[in-house]
Scaffold this motif. Structure first.
Motif, PDB file in Angstrom:
ATOM      1  N   ILE A  30      50.053  31.017  30.353  1.00  0.00           N
ATOM      2  CA  ILE A  30      49.772  31.862  30.496  1.00  0.00           C
ATOM      3  C   ILE A  30      48.273  32.483  31.190  1.00  0.00           C
ATOM      4  O   ILE A  30      48.789  32.913  32.189  1.00  0.00           O
ATOM      5  CB  ILE A  30      49.573  33.538  29.352  1.00  0.00           C
ATOM      6  N   ALA A  31      47.226  31.683  30.905  1.00  0.00           N
ATOM      7  CA  ALA A  31      46.475  32.073  31.855  1.00  0.00           C
ATOM      8  C   ALA A  31      46.035  31.366  33.002  1.00  0.00           C
ATOM      9  O   ALA A  31      46.174  31.493  34.078  1.00  0.00           O
ATOM     10  CB  ALA A  31      45.091  30.931  31.018  1.00  0.00           C
ATOM     11  N   THR A  32      47.321  30.428  32.991  1.00  0.00           N
ATOM     12  CA  THR A  32      47.700  28.764  34.404  1.00  0.00           C
ATOM     13  C   THR A  32      48.116  30.379  34.856  1.00  0.00           C
ATOM     14  O   THR A  32      47.852  29.971  36.457  1.00  0.00           O
ATOM     15  CB  THR A  32      47.970  27.837  34.287  1.00  0.00           C
ATOM     16  N   ASP A  33      49.073  30.767  34.998  1.00  0.00           N
ATOM     17  CA  ASP A  33      50.143  31.429  35.589  1.00  0.00           C
ATOM     18  C   ASP A  33      49.703  32.574  35.952  1.00  0.00           C
ATOM     19  O   ASP A  33      49.204  32.924  37.462  1.00  0.00           O
ATOM     20  CB  ASP A  33      51.139  32.461  35.102  1.00  0.00           C
ATOM     21  N   LEU A  34      48.220  33.240  35.696  1.00  0.00           N
ATOM     22  CA  LEU A  34      47.616  33.945  35.748  1.00  0.00           C
ATOM     23  C   LEU A  34      46.549  33.511  37.112  1.00  0.00           C
ATOM     24  O   LEU A  34      46.003  34.377  37.767  1.00  0.00           O
ATOM     25  CB  LEU A  34      46.356  35.604  34.794  1.00  0.00           C
ATOM     26  N   ILE A  35      46.101  32.666  36.850  1.00  0.00           N
ATOM     27  CA  ILE A  35      44.793  32.102  37.909  1.00  0.00           C
ATOM     28  C   ILE A  35      46.039  31.685  39.281  1.00  0.00           C
ATOM     29  O   ILE A  35      45.423  31.694  40.481  1.00  0.00           O
ATOM     30  CB  ILE A  35      43.975  31.153  36.949  1.00  0.00           C
ATOM     31  N   PHE A  77      35.753  36.331  38.697  1.00  0.00           N
ATOM     32  CA  PHE A  77      36.046  34.904  39.264  1.00  0.00           C
ATOM     33  C   PHE A  77      36.305  35.371  40.866  1.00  0.00           C
ATOM     34  O   PHE A  77      36.846  34.681  41.301  1.00  0.00           O
ATOM     35  CB  PHE A  77      36.860  33.877  38.604  1.00  0.00           C
ATOM     36  N   SER A  78      35.915  36.597  41.017  1.00  0.00           N
ATOM     37  CA  SER A  78      36.609  37.485  41.837  1.00  0.00           C
ATOM     38  C   SER A  78      36.065  38.416  42.822  1.00  0.00           C
ATOM     39  O   SER A  78      35.022  39.113  42.570  1.00  0.00           O
ATOM     40  CB  SER A  78      37.947  38.444  41.971  1.00  0.00           C
ATOM     41  N   THR A  79      36.193  37.477  44.451  1.00  0.00           N
ATOM     42  CA  THR A  79      35.131  38.935  45.308  1.00  0.00           C
ATOM     43  C   THR A  79      36.437  39.578  46.098  1.00  0.00           C
ATOM     44  O   THR A  79      36.723  39.081  46.631  1.00  0.00           O
ATOM     45  CB  THR A  79      34.477  37.795  46.086  1.00  0.00           C
ATOM     46  N   PHE A  80      36.216  41.085  45.881  1.00  0.00           N
ATOM     47  CA  PHE A  80      36.698  42.225  46.668  1.00  0.00           C
ATOM     48  C   PHE A  80      35.953  42.394  48.167  1.00  0.00           C
ATOM     49  O   PHE A  80      34.721  43.422  47.685  1.00  0.00           O
ATOM     50  CB  PHE A  80      37.362  43.238  46.170  1.00  0.00           C
ATOM     51  N   PRO A 153      38.988  29.817  37.281  1.00  0.00           N
ATOM     52  CA  PRO A 153      38.537  28.871  36.009  1.00  0.00           C
ATOM     53  C   PRO A 153      39.485  27.519  35.782  1.00  0.00           C
ATOM     54  O   PRO A 153      40.054  27.474  36.139  1.00  0.00           O
ATOM     55  CB  PRO A 153      37.939  29.814  35.236  1.00  0.00           C
ATOM     56  N   ALA A 154      38.820  27.122  34.737  1.00  0.00           N
ATOM     57  CA  ALA A 154      39.976  25.778  34.563  1.00  0.00           C
ATOM     58  C   ALA A 154      40.812  27.257  33.610  1.00  0.00           C
ATOM     59  O   ALA A 154      40.233  28.084  32.737  1.00  0.00           O
ATOM     60  CB  ALA A 154      39.612  24.968  33.623  1.00  0.00           C
TER      61      ALA A 154
END
Length: 405
Positions: A30-35, A77-80, A153-154
């Motif tokens: 689940i985390a990998t799909d979102l990343i 973790f994101s910059t907009f 992130p991992a």
């Protein structure tokens, strides 16, 4: 951290139990799909990313879990950024002023964009395309901001961050927290007290470094008016606490019953065996930009005085005092430096009370001229310290003058 609607917990009697995700292949997938969704959205708008997340969420019963993970990715973790040839407000003014000179039609619109494109290309000394003007007109709207950077992130790290955030959310409604820290090395105590000071928490401290400390922290629900900002400050302390080896805490919570709307008490306990993982670095934090700036500029001085960040605890009844810096001379002289730049009246009263009770004969107190000490009820003639006044930045030379005296 997570907003209240994304917090998931259950209640067993008075005990509150926040949701903790296991680190297993299913949750990692689940985390990998979102990343991956965020990684592929770099260069696209926030609105496009939101649509992709909604599609990924689908009609899954785990929608709150996925929204929580996405919230952490977006905010940590994101910059907009706003991507536009000019500030969108100025750009709109230029476009609307120019377009008012002709009748509205498709041909006139294209001509307006071409004309402004040529003008801005000359003004900015770089090519500005009509398409850039079109997309830049409303680039300041949240949904039009561009994801320019994503530090992925991992999957395991994201899940650890989620578990920590669920626990942090419990403290939004704390009325009191009692923390016991015992049999730790002095450096861990100092780091903990610096974070207490950094977040401006109202504490009562008993004990000493040899036997441990009991720290009572008033929560946001204990104030006359519940303070969301103060609740966040307590929540921010939890990752810092994970750097301490031996500790336990008990929190009293004020929770609203979702069915009756009435307030009721809850309990939450946590200790050093909790398995949570901190994302705070182990280094010593500066309490303010004033301190960081002062420390950086001290190194440029040609002086034998050495600036030290590691300062011993000064025990005083009901608390401890940790001066911001120690200044040490090769001949054995040493002075302590405390910077007072925070304005809240109750903080000022507590700070100057600490200074009087500590009764240090080698203390320099640097005080911001912006503080209204009279309003806070502080009388400087009763403060046993050498005083330095500063405006926006504390001058290292001003401190050096006092030292040389």
């Amino acid at each position: 951290m997570l907003p209240t609607p994304l917090l998931i917990y259950r209640q067993n009697g008075e005990q509150i139990i926040p949701k903790r995700l296991p680190i297993n292949p299913r949750t990692c997938d689940i985390a990998t799909d979102l990343i991956t969704c965020f990684r592929e959205a770099v260069g696209h708008t926030q609105g496009q990313l939101k649509s992709q997340l909604s599609e990924l969420e689908g009609d899954s019963p785990d929608y709150r879990l996925k929204r929580g993970l996405a919230h952490l990715l977006k905010n940590n973790f994101s910059t907009f950024e706003i991507v536009s040839p000019l500030e969108p407000k100025e750009l709109r003014q230029r476009v609307f002023t120019l377009s008012a000179q002709s009748l509205p039609c498709r041909a006139a619109t294209e001509a307006t964009l071409e004309t402004l494109s040529s003008t801005l290309t000359q003004e900015l000394h770089q090519e500005v395309l009509p398409s850039q003007i079109r997309t830049g007109l409303y680039a300041d709207l949240p949904e039009n901001r561009i994801l320019t950077q994503f530090d992925d992130p991992a999957p395991e790290a994201l899940l650890h961050r989620y578990n920590l955030s669920q626990v942090q959310g419990i403290f939004y409604k704390a009325s009191e927290m009692v923390l016991n820290a015992h049999r730790n090395v002095p450096g861990e105590y100092k780091l903990l007290f610096r974070y207490l000071k950094l977040f401006g928490l109202m504490t009562y401290i008993e004990g000493d470094a040899d036997h441990g400390f009991t720290i009572t922290i008033d929560g946001p629900a204990s104030l006359f008016k519940t303070s969301t900002r103060y609740g966040l400050a307590i929540a921010k302390l939890i990752p810092a606490l994970l750097h301490v080896t031996r500790w336990s805490l008990k929190a009293t919570l004020q929770m609203r019953d979702p069915y009756t709307g009435t307030w009721k008490s809850g309990r939450f306990c946590l200790n050093d065996k909790c398995g949570l993982v901190t994302h705070y670095p182990p280094g010593k934090p500066y309490d303010s930009m004033i301190e960081a700036s002062f420390a950086n500029r001290w190194d440029s001085l040609k002086t034998e005085w050495i600036l030290e960040r590691e300062v011993d605890l000064i025990p005083i009844p009901g608390s401890v005092m940790i001066p911001d810096f120690r200044l040490v001379h090769p001949d054995g002289r040493d002075m302590l430096l405390e910077i007072v730049g925070f304005w809240r009246p109750d903080y000022l009263q507590k700070k100057f009370s600490q200074v009087r009770r500590a009764a240090c004969d080698n203390l320099i107190l640097a005080i911001s001229e912006r503080l209204n000490l009279d309003k806070a009820g502080v009388k400087l003639e009763r403060v046993p310290a050498q005083i330095i006044w500063f405006k926006d930045k504390l001058s290292p030379k001003a401190v050096l003058e006092v030292l040389d005296q």
